[in-house]
Write a protein that holds these residues in place. Structure first.
Motif, PDB file in Angstrom:
ATOM      1  N   GLY A   1      30.177  31.311  42.211  1.00  0.00           N
ATOM      2  CA  GLY A   1      28.784  31.024  41.886  1.00  0.00           C
ATOM      3  C   GLY A   1      28.607  30.714  40.415  1.00  0.00           C
ATOM      4  O   GLY A   1      27.890  29.784  40.039  1.00  0.00           O
ATOM      5  N   ALA A   2      29.307  31.459  39.591  1.00  0.00           N
ATOM      6  CA  ALA A   2      29.174  31.296  38.147  1.00  0.00           C
ATOM      7  C   ALA A   2      29.677  29.934  37.692  1.00  0.00           C
ATOM      8  O   ALA A   2      29.144  29.335  36.767  1.00  0.00           O
ATOM      9  CB  ALA A   2      29.957  32.399  37.430  1.00  0.00           C
TER      10      ALA A   2
ATOM     11  N   ASP B   1      20.427  30.972  50.936  1.00  0.00           N
ATOM     12  CA  ASP B   1      21.784  30.701  50.471  1.00  0.00           C
ATOM     13  C   ASP B   1      22.044  31.398  49.151  1.00  0.00           C
ATOM     14  O   ASP B   1      23.113  31.960  48.924  1.00  0.00           O
ATOM     15  CB  ASP B   1      21.992  29.184  50.303  1.00  0.00           C
ATOM     16  N   ALA B   2      21.035  31.315  48.266  1.00  0.00           N
ATOM     17  CA  ALA B   2      21.181  31.927  46.950  1.00  0.00           C
ATOM     18  C   ALA B   2      21.402  33.425  47.087  1.00  0.00           C
ATOM     19  O   ALA B   2      22.262  34.006  46.413  1.00  0.00           O
ATOM     20  CB  ALA B   2      19.933  31.641  46.121  1.00  0.00           C
ATOM     21  N   ILE B   3      20.620  34.043  47.979  1.00  0.00           N
ATOM     22  CA  ILE B   3      20.750  35.492  48.189  1.00  0.00           C
ATOM     23  C   ILE B   3      22.145  35.830  48.695  1.00  0.00           C
ATOM     24  O   ILE B   3      22.788  36.772  48.226  1.00  0.00           O
ATOM     25  CB  ILE B   3      19.695  35.982  49.213  1.00  0.00           C
TER      26      ILE B   3
ATOM     27  N   LYS C   1      17.089  40.364  42.655  1.00  0.00           N
ATOM     28  CA  LYS C   1      15.827  39.817  42.143  1.00  0.00           C
ATOM     29  C   LYS C   1      16.057  39.080  40.831  1.00  0.00           C
ATOM     30  O   LYS C   1      15.591  37.943  40.640  1.00  0.00           O
ATOM     31  CB  LYS C   1      14.818  40.957  41.923  1.00  0.00           C
ATOM     32  N   ASN C   2      16.823  39.684  39.937  1.00  0.00           N
ATOM     33  CA  ASN C   2      17.096  39.057  38.641  1.00  0.00           C
ATOM     34  C   ASN C   2      17.823  37.728  38.822  1.00  0.00           C
ATOM     35  O   ASN C   2      17.564  36.760  38.109  1.00  0.00           O
ATOM     36  CB  ASN C   2      17.935  39.990  37.754  1.00  0.00           C
ATOM     37  N   TYR C   3      18.719  37.728  39.813  1.00  0.00           N
ATOM     38  CA  TYR C   3      19.462  36.494  40.080  1.00  0.00           C
ATOM     39  C   TYR C   3      18.505  35.390  40.528  1.00  0.00           C
ATOM     40  O   TYR C   3      18.563  34.255  40.056  1.00  0.00           O
ATOM     41  CB  TYR C   3      20.533  36.770  41.150  1.00  0.00           C
ATOM     42  N   LEU C   4      17.608  35.766  41.447  1.00  0.00           N
ATOM     43  CA  LEU C   4      16.632  34.790  41.947  1.00  0.00           C
ATOM     44  C   LEU C   4      15.712  34.312  40.826  1.00  0.00           C
ATOM     45  O   LEU C   4      15.390  33.127  40.732  1.00  0.00           O
ATOM     46  CB  LEU C   4      15.815  35.388  43.090  1.00  0.00           C
TER      47      LEU C   4
ATOM     48  N   THR D   1      14.483  39.692  48.601  1.00  0.00           N
ATOM     49  CA  THR D   1      15.813  40.325  48.608  1.00  0.00           C
ATOM     50  C   THR D   1      16.096  41.039  49.929  1.00  0.00           C
ATOM     51  O   THR D   1      17.178  41.582  50.125  1.00  0.00           O
ATOM     52  CB  THR D   1      15.981  41.356  47.473  1.00  0.00           C
ATOM     53  N   LYS D   2      15.094  41.064  50.797  1.00  0.00           N
ATOM     54  CA  LYS D   2      15.331  41.608  52.154  1.00  0.00           C
ATOM     55  C   LYS D   2      16.275  40.663  52.874  1.00  0.00           C
ATOM     56  O   LYS D   2      15.926  39.502  53.115  1.00  0.00           O
ATOM     57  CB  LYS D   2      13.992  41.700  52.915  1.00  0.00           C
ATOM     58  N   LEU D   3      17.437  41.146  53.181  1.00  0.00           N
ATOM     59  CA  LEU D   3      18.450  40.284  53.803  1.00  0.00           C
ATOM     60  C   LEU D   3      18.145  40.034  55.266  1.00  0.00           C
ATOM     61  O   LEU D   3      17.666  40.925  55.965  1.00  0.00           O
ATOM     62  CB  LEU D   3      19.842  40.928  53.691  1.00  0.00           C
ATOM     63  N   GLN D   4      18.404  38.828  55.668  1.00  0.00           N
ATOM     64  CA  GLN D   4      18.286  38.476  57.095  1.00  0.00           C
ATOM     65  C   GLN D   4      19.695  38.237  57.642  1.00  0.00           C
ATOM     66  O   GLN D   4      20.409  37.402  57.101  1.00  0.00           O
ATOM     67  CB  GLN D   4      17.449  37.198  57.256  1.00  0.00           C
TER      68      GLN D   4
END
Lengths: 162, 284
Positions: free
Chosen positions: A85-86, A99-101, A152-155, B48-51
């Motif tokens: 990712g980096a 996808d990002a998550i 969250k910080n990543y998003l 951030t709630k994963l699916q």
């Protein structure tokens, strides 16, 4: 647990436990092996395992199998995966939040990742996660908090980049 | 502890985790009213709630499953089918057996009718021996008389000897077998079957492998069916088939060499009117 109940466990939980393991092992075949092994162990002990406890027995067995597997194969590519990712430039940055998550999830420390996966995928309580991963409830809570904070910080960082 | 700018993230996480009470939720909402710039952060936290990826499944779950007790297991698949077929055949045989019994009267009639033909041949031969050759026309005028004579002989034999009676019963069974085949095996028609029966020969064959031999005596061997099998092939196939069913169920054809000194447990089964036996030695 009867044979019929065992087969019911296969139908109900095989996918779930596979997804959980798959989050830690990028190689699908490795994940399959671990899951299959866990079911074999469950079958060997099916007479002593109550149907109600079968799910946690299965997840716990699979988890410990996976830990053993990772120890045996220390140069696992899941570590390499984290840097991917980096490396990706902004041009290729995924706008798709899901996808990002998923990418961010792979960057989390193992314990945080497992806590949040069990929590969100399987709806486990803190207590259940604690039992499975040998943690206290408050530890689980902290890990989940840290995991969400990191995600969250990543998003947020992605949003800023876009 | 109250919500503030340093710990609001924990509150947000607790909120999406469902750990907040009603009062605490209200406190969080009030906090966001005061700090509206943080509202978007709560939205991102919610993301951030994963699916779970439902497309990611463990393929071929069947391989993980185990056979349930109580089902018929540990038996090769072919045997399951074989037993199924055998059961179906037994049912069929049962129905057939009933219909054969019901058809006994007509069967005897049929046999009697057909006897006239070989009788001609026999008589012709006889007359040839004596030197006086009769024309076919002349023979055809007398069939019923000759048949009556034959019947009388049979009756005498019945009276004479109980053994003979048994033999006679066997012959009736053979006739039934023959009728069964002729009636049910898709032959062109019964009328087309030329019976070349020779009674003396049949009686000799009764104690041998009579079913096949006798049948050869009943009908012309070259008589063909639709499948280009001879009529004897058809019959032999039927016998072989019933034998395979019998042996599948652990029954064999009757063997006469039974040792009387042994204590035997005997079971009988009848398939297509052919008897099979299962004899087991029992310990005294």
């Amino acid at each position: 647990m009867t044979t019929k109940e065992y087969n019911e466990v296969v139908d109900t939980w095989a996918d779930g436990v596979f997804r959980f393991i798959r989050k830690n092992l990028t190689n699908e075949d490795d994940a399959r092996d671990v899951v299959q092994n866990a079911f074999e162990i469950l079958w060997k002990n099916h007479e002593n395992v109550q149907f109600e406890k079968a799910k946690s027995y299965l997840f716990s067995t699979a988890y410990h199998n996976m830990i053993d597997f990772i120890r045996r194969n220390k140069r696992m590519n899941y570590v390499e995966e984290m840097d991917e990712g980096a490396k990706g430039g902004t041009a290729e940055m995924q706008i798709d939040v899901k996808d990002a998550i998923e990418k961010a999830l792979l960057k989390l420390p193992e314990v945080q990742k497992n806590c949040i996966v069990l929590r969100d995928y399987e709806g486990y309580s803190y207590e259940e996660i604690g039992e499975l991963l040998a943690l206290t409830e408050s530890q689980v809570k902290v890990y989940i908090f840290r995991a969400r904070q990191t995600l969250k910080n990543y998003l947020v960082s992605i949003h800023h980049l876009i | 502890m109250n919500i503030n700018i340093n710990n609001y993230e924990e509150w947000m996480v607790d909120y999406i985790e469902g750990n907040l009470s009603k009062v605490q939720e209200e406190k969080l909402m009030h906090f966001l009213e005061v700090h509206p710039e943080l509202k978007s952060e709560l939205e991102i936290f919610q993301q951030t709630k994963l699916q779970p990826d439902m497309h990611m499944v463990f393929e071929n779950k069947e391989m993980l499953k185990k056979e349930e007790a109580g089902r018929v297991i540990g038996m090769p698949v072919w045997r399951k089918y074989a037993i199924g077929i055998a059961a179906a055949m037994l049912l069929f045989a049962g129905v057939k057996f009933l219909s054969v019994n019901n058809a006994d009267v007509s069967g005897i009639k049929y046999t009697a009718k057909e006897i006239s033909k070989p009788v001609f041949a026999f008589k012709q031969k006889e007359t040839t021996d004596s030197g006086a050759i009769q024309s076919e026309k002349n023979i055809k005028q007398q069939p019923e008389i000759y048949f009556a004579e034959e019947k009388e002989i049979k009756k005498e034999k019945f009276a004479d000897d109980k053994k003979e009676l048994k033999e006679e019963n066997k012959m009736e069974q053979i006739q039934r077998d023959a009728n069964f085949v002729t009636e049910d095996m898709e032959f062109a028609s019964i009328d087309e079957i030329d019976v070349i029966k020779h009674r003396g020969r049949i009686e000799r064959d009764v104690n041998e492998n009579y079913l096949q031999y006798t049948y050869a005596n009943y009908v012309q061997p070259e008589m063909k069916t639709k499948n280009n099998n001879t009529i004897i092939d058809k019959y032999n196939n039927t016998v072989a088939f019933t034998e395979s069913i019998g042996s599948l169920l652990g029954f064999g054809k009757d063997d006469k060499e039974k040792n009387d000194t042994d204590d035997l447990k005997e079971t009988h089964i009848k398939i297509f009117d052919i008897e099979y036996y299962n004899r087991k030695k029992t310990d005294k």
